[in-house]
Scaffold this active site. Structure first.
Site, short mmCIF file in Angstrom:
data_model
loop_
_atom_site.label_atom_id
_atom_site.label_comp_id
_atom_site.label_asym_id
_atom_site.label_seq_id
_atom_site.Cartn_x
_atom_site.Cartn_y
_atom_site.Cartn_z
N THR A 77 7.08 -4.92 -6.82
CA THR A 77 5.90 -4.22 -7.33
C THR A 77 4.69 -5.05 -6.88
OG1 THR A 77 5.81 -5.49 -9.38
CG2 THR A 77 7.15 -3.49 -9.41
N ALA B 276 7.38 -9.58 -9.73
CA ALA B 276 6.22 -9.32 -10.59
C ALA B 276 5.09 -10.24 -10.13
CB ALA B 276 6.58 -9.59 -12.04
N VAL C 138 8.73 -14.39 -9.43
CA VAL C 138 7.27 -14.50 -9.52
C VAL C 138 6.66 -14.36 -8.13
CG1 VAL C 138 5.34 -15.92 -10.27
CG2 VAL C 138 7.51 -16.02 -11.53
N LYS C 139 5.81 -13.33 -7.99
CA LYS C 139 5.21 -13.03 -6.68
C LYS C 139 3.84 -13.72 -6.62
CE LYS C 139 4.98 -8.85 -3.84
NZ LYS C 139 4.88 -7.39 -3.93
N VAL C 140 3.68 -14.55 -5.59
CA VAL C 140 2.50 -15.41 -5.50
C VAL C 140 1.85 -15.25 -4.12
CG1 VAL C 140 1.74 -17.83 -5.60
CG2 VAL C 140 3.69 -17.11 -6.99
#
Ligand code: E4P
Length: 217
Positions: free
Chosen positions: A27, A60, A86-88
């Site tokens: 997402t 996310a 965790v999308k960074v």
């Protein structure tokens, strides 16, 4: 090759999961907004809802752009569910945060990657996934698939364990070319997945079989 669906739409995610070939979900803030998911509590709840309908990793994305903010947000996201990744973004503080998460055993997806240099740093920092956006490169007459090729070569040279997640996939040929190059994962819309099934000879052959069966009965 793993198949992720790139959407925050629960119905589409359930549909892809029901096919039996789904390995995860990605997402981003734009996809969440598209589904009308706003406000921190609703956003966090939606991630948990997504995790409850799929078996694989669910990316996310953090909104913060400073190291402390990314770490705090990422820890909140990771605590939501074991499937959360965790999308960074691939910025300086993002790379620093990916190293922090990696050392803590928190899975990460380094996003908004448009160059091999960015992908090299993501791998050095210990990212679980790196997301080169191939469709957006194609949109500006650059070569998205060539970037996947370059990253594959670099990662193989040094045996980096970071998985290449071909993102911004727009159509079936992106999926097929990424599979030939050896991308570990692709994420795209449902159409890029079910489109792989389409063939006129399958349709006409099936119509013929059904018609012949009917004649014989
Ligand atoms: C990837 O993780 C992104 O969410 C996504 O693939 C971006 O795709 P787009 O370029 O079609 O917006």
């Amino acid at each position: 090759m793993k198949f992720f669906i790139d959407t925050a739409n629960l119905e589409q995610i359930k549909e892809a999961q029901a096919l039996g070939i789904l390995d995860g979900v990605t997402t981003n803030p734009s996809l969440m907004a598209k589904e009308g998911i706003t406000g921190q509590d609703n956003i966090l709840k939606h991630y948990v809802d997504i995790c409850s309908v799929v078996t694989g990793d669910v990316s996310a994305e953090v909104i913060s752009t400073d190291y402390e903010g990314i770490v705090q947000e990422g820890e909140t996201l990771a605590a939501l569910h074991p499937q959360i990744v965790v999308k960074v973004p691939v910025i300086q503080d993002g790379i620093k945060a990916i190293r922090y998460f990696s050392d803590k055993g928190i899975k990460t997806n380094c996003t908004l990657v448009f160059s091999a240099g960015q992908a090299l740093l993501a791998a050095k920092a210990g990212a679980t996934y790196v997301s080169p956006f191939i469709g957006r490169l194609d949109d500006i007459s650059a070569d998205g698939l060539n970037l996947i090729d370059e990253i594959r070569l670099i990662y193989d040279n040094y045996d980096f364990k970071t998985q290449i997640l071909a993102a911004s996939v727009r159509h079936t040929m992106h999926v097929l070319e990424c599979a030939k190059i050896g991308a570990d994962v692709m994420t795209g819309p449902m159409s890029s997945i079910v489109g792989l099934l389409k063939h006129p000879l399958t349709d006409s052959g099936l119509a013929q079989f059904l018609a012949d069966h009917k004649k014989g009965n």
